[in-house]
Motif scaffolding. Structure first.
Motif, PDB file in Angstrom:
ATOM      1  N   LEU A   1       0.867  -1.178   0.000  1.00 25.45           N
ATOM      2  CA  LEU A   1       0.000   0.000   0.000  1.00 25.45           C
ATOM      3  C   LEU A   1       0.904   1.228   0.000  1.00 25.45           C
ATOM      4  CD1 LEU A   1      -2.763   1.399   0.221  1.00 25.45           C
ATOM      5  CD2 LEU A   1      -2.595   1.147   2.710  1.00 25.45           C
ATOM      6  N   THR A   2       0.873   1.987  -1.091  1.00 25.03           N
ATOM      7  CA  THR A   2       1.799   3.102  -1.273  1.00 25.03           C
ATOM      8  C   THR A   2       1.038   4.416  -1.387  1.00 25.03           C
ATOM      9  OG1 THR A   2       3.370   1.679  -2.437  1.00 25.03           O
ATOM     10  CG2 THR A   2       3.644   4.052  -2.704  1.00 25.03           C
ATOM     11  N   PHE A   3       1.548   5.429  -0.680  1.00 26.53           N
ATOM     12  CA  PHE A   3       1.020   6.781  -0.779  1.00 26.53           C
ATOM     13  C   PHE A   3       2.102   7.661  -1.398  1.00 26.53           C
ATOM     14  CE2 PHE A   3      -0.894   4.736   2.912  1.00 26.53           C
ATOM     15  CZ  PHE A   3      -2.245   4.858   2.612  1.00 26.53           C
ATOM     16  N   THR A   4       1.738   8.398  -2.418  1.00 23.17           N
ATOM     17  CA  THR A   4       2.717   9.265  -3.081  1.00 23.17           C
ATOM     18  C   THR A   4       2.065  10.582  -3.464  1.00 23.17           C
ATOM     19  OG1 THR A   4       4.360   9.371  -4.868  1.00 23.17           O
ATOM     20  CG2 THR A   4       2.252   8.344  -5.401  1.00 23.17           C
ATOM     21  N   GLY A   5       2.858  11.638  -3.475  1.00 21.11           N
ATOM     22  CA  GLY A   5       2.334  12.953  -3.811  1.00 21.11           C
ATOM     23  C   GLY A   5       3.480  13.917  -4.056  1.00 21.11           C
ATOM     24  N   HIS A   6       3.141  15.069  -4.601  1.00 20.09           N
ATOM     25  CA  HIS A   6       4.143  16.087  -4.931  1.00 20.09           C
ATOM     26  C   HIS A   6       3.795  17.394  -4.238  1.00 20.09           C
ATOM     27  CE1 HIS A   6       5.386  19.505  -7.681  1.00 20.09           C
ATOM     28  NE2 HIS A   6       6.541  19.008  -7.288  1.00 20.09           N
ATOM     29  N   SER A   7       4.795  18.076  -3.677  1.00 24.25           N
ATOM     30  CA  SER A   7       4.637  19.400  -3.087  1.00 24.25           C
ATOM     31  C   SER A   7       3.617  19.358  -1.952  1.00 24.25           C
ATOM     32  CB  SER A   7       4.231  20.393  -4.182  1.00 24.25           C
ATOM     33  OG  SER A   7       4.241  21.713  -3.702  1.00 24.25           O
ATOM     34  N   LEU A   8       2.511  20.062  -2.086  1.00 26.48           N
ATOM     35  CA  LEU A   8       1.465  20.016  -1.065  1.00 26.48           C
ATOM     36  C   LEU A   8       0.967  18.586  -0.882  1.00 26.48           C
ATOM     37  CD1 LEU A   8      -1.469  22.497  -0.646  1.00 26.48           C
ATOM     38  CD2 LEU A   8      -1.944  20.072  -0.741  1.00 26.48           C
TER      39      LEU A   8
ATOM     40  N   ALA B   1       2.624  15.924  -1.289  1.00 24.59           N
ATOM     41  CA  ALA B   1       3.637  15.124  -0.596  1.00 24.59           C
ATOM     42  C   ALA B   1       3.471  15.243   0.917  1.00 24.59           C
ATOM     43  CB  ALA B   1       5.037  15.574  -1.014  1.00 24.59           C
ATOM     44  N   GLY B   2       3.193  16.463   1.394  1.00 22.46           N
ATOM     45  CA  GLY B   2       2.951  16.629   2.824  1.00 22.46           C
ATOM     46  C   GLY B   2       1.692  15.915   3.276  1.00 22.46           C
TER      47      GLY B   2
ATOM     48  N   ARG C   1       4.108   2.043   2.648  1.00 27.80           N
ATOM     49  CA  ARG C   1       5.248   2.897   2.295  1.00 27.80           C
ATOM     50  C   ARG C   1       4.736   4.201   1.707  1.00 27.80           C
ATOM     51  NH1 ARG C   1       7.904   0.117  -3.135  1.00 27.80           N
ATOM     52  NH2 ARG C   1       5.965  -0.007  -4.346  1.00 27.80           N
ATOM     53  N   CYS C   2       5.607   5.196   1.705  1.00 26.52           N
ATOM     54  CA  CYS C   2       5.241   6.523   1.228  1.00 26.52           C
ATOM     55  C   CYS C   2       6.414   7.130   0.472  1.00 26.52           C
ATOM     56  CB  CYS C   2       4.858   7.412   2.420  1.00 26.52           C
ATOM     57  SG  CYS C   2       4.625   9.157   1.992  1.00 26.52           S
ATOM     58  N   TYR C   3       6.106   7.751  -0.671  1.00 28.90           N
ATOM     59  CA  TYR C   3       7.113   8.471  -1.446  1.00 28.90           C
ATOM     60  C   TYR C   3       6.630   9.913  -1.602  1.00 28.90           C
ATOM     61  CZ  TYR C   3       9.539   4.146  -2.558  1.00 28.90           C
ATOM     62  OH  TYR C   3      10.241   2.972  -2.460  1.00 28.90           O
ATOM     63  N   ALA C   4       7.272  10.811  -0.849  1.00 24.96           N
ATOM     64  CA  ALA C   4       6.915  12.232  -0.864  1.00 24.96           C
ATOM     65  C   ALA C   4       7.881  12.958  -1.799  1.00 24.96           C
ATOM     66  CB  ALA C   4       6.988  12.808   0.548  1.00 24.96           C
TER      67      ALA C   4
END
Length: 444
Positions: free
Chosen positions: A172-179, A181-182, A207-210
């Motif tokens: 289970l992965t959470f990823t985001g960019h800029s805002l 990502a936070g 896991r998380c990729y910010a």
């Protein structure tokens, strides 16, 4: 008379000191921050370009007929998109996001877009924070980003639980960019502390990729969750280094270089020990991956190198006076340079021609090294007396204990458990005072 004669000399010394400071700041590059870090490997960095492309795909109105696809396309199968929500669907509480079921990589991915400069609701999320406003999980977090993460968790909890239970071998992965990502970094904290709501998913599957994150959590949390949260920063990106109020940054976009210079001066005059001891100071979350592609006094871009570590001190503390401070924040550039870096890593591995058996052994060795580095960072945080920092158990039960205690508990219960871990000396100091004769008395 002698004092008056000495004034020009003092002025010259002062001017020389200022000139030296400016010169050193101009020579200072982001590469200095990670020069002692280790090099990332193909296995650990491989997902980064893929997640960048997935975030970029979220900007398309129709993924089946993309308009701005990078070379090679997004690599997204439209039939595997579980759901998408735009600004109307999120009610302005968070930027648009999608949930993608990646069967090729056995992964359930929730990808959140970055800040939209044309949307007032995005500014309200990012600027909703005051120093020390929100305490969570034994540390401090960004208030607006936490609210956005809670909204996403409440909205998609049932969908994620169903996907996790239907695909027990998927991560289970959470990823985001800029805002975004936070948001995903704090969403990861919520998931870890409420694993029961997602079918008791194991911590090692989360896991998380910010990508280019804003500073969103205190140092003790940034280090504690470095085993599952990864932050990716391209060279001189300003946002992971921005310690001033974000409201001031966006109010001064017209004269951002002036603000960056003032921040550099402030950072120079602030002792590192004072910064580390401030429990309210926020940092980029988790393990850091730094993509370095430029060198001081050199023109152009060099073959990118990716360095990684779980630093406690020296964690992107200084602003970089660079004309690329804002362009390095763009997801398009990050996708391009991370892909270049990954291609170079693969070419090096191909030249070495590592056999399959040795490759598996290297992956196992890498997992051990990352775990050891993570535990060493936890110990260092305790040694440096970082507020609310905890060292892992000598018997290796740190994760299990944290999971068992936090799973399914409310934030009040978690806060209570965190307070129980305080030292005995801290407990005594809160209840007693020492009078003039040296005896301990109850505080009034």
């Amino acid at each position: 008379m002698s004092i008056i004669c000495g004034l020009p000399i003092l002025e010259c010394v002062y001017c020389l000191a200022c000139a030296r400071w400016v010169w050193q700041k101009c020579l200072y590059t982001a590469g200095h921050e990670s020069e002692n870090w280790g090099l990332a490997t193909v296995e650990e960095f491989e997902p980064v370009p893929r997640f960048c492309r997935l975030i970029l795909a979220g900007y398309e109105d129709d993924i089946r007929h993309p308009l701005w696809a990078p070379p090679g396309g997004y690599g997204v199968n439209p039939d595997w998109v579980v759901l998408r929500k735009d600004y109307e669907g999120t009610l302005g509480r968070v930027t648009p996001y999608m949930i993608y079921l990646d069967h090729d990589n056995a992964d359930i991915v929730l990808a959140v877009r970055g800040l939209n400069l044309a949307k007032e609701s995005d500014y309200l999320v990012l600027l909703d924070n005051k120093l020390g406003q929100t305490k969570f999980g034994g540390g401090y977090v960004h208030n607006g980003l936490l609210k956005a993460a809670e909204w996403v968790f409440d909205a998609e909890c049932e969908v994620l639980r169903e996907l996790v239970e239907r695909n027990p071998n998927y991560t289970l992965t959470f990823t985001g960019h800029s805002l975004g990502a936070g948001v995903v970094a704090l969403l990861t904290l919520l998931v870890v502390q409420n694993q029961g709501k997602l079918g008791n998913i194991e911590r090692k599957r989360i896991r998380c990729y910010a990508i280019a994150p804003a500073r969103c959590m205190s140092l003790n949390l940034a280090v504690r969750y470095a085993d599952i949260i990864n932050s990716i920063v391209l060279q001189d990106d300003f946002l992971p280094r921005t310690t001033t109020a974000l409201e001031d940054v966006f109010k001064s976009l017209i004269c951002l270089p002036c603000l960056l210079c003032l921040m550099c001066l402030k950072d120079t005059c602030t002792l590192e020990e004072k910064m580390l001891k401030d429990p309210r100071r926020l940092y980029a979350p988790g393990r850091l991956y730094h993509i370095v592609e430029r060198k001081p006094l050199r023109l152009g871009r060099f073959p990118p190198v990716v360095r990684t570590a779980v630093p406690v001190d020296g964690r992107f503390e200084h602003m970089v006076l660079s004309c690329n401070a804002t362009s390095d924040h763009a997801i398009i550039w990050i996708e391009r340079e991370s892909n270049r870096a990954l291609d170079l890593m693969r070419q090096k591995d191909k030249i070495m021609e590592i056999p399959a058996k040795q490759r598996m052994e290297r992956q196992e060795s890498l997992a051990r090294e990352l775990s050891q580095e993570y535990k060493a960072a936890l110990h260092r945080a305790v040694v440096l007396d970082i507020p609310e920092a905890f060292s892992p158990s000598a018997y290796g039960t740190f994760h299990e204990m944290e999971e068992g205690e936090n799973s399914g508990k409310s934030s009040k219960e978690i806060s209570f458990l965190s307070r129980r871990k305080e030292s005995w000396d801290g407990f005594v100091e809160r209840l007693f005072d020492v009078d003039e004769s040296g005896h301990m008395v109850f505080k009034k």
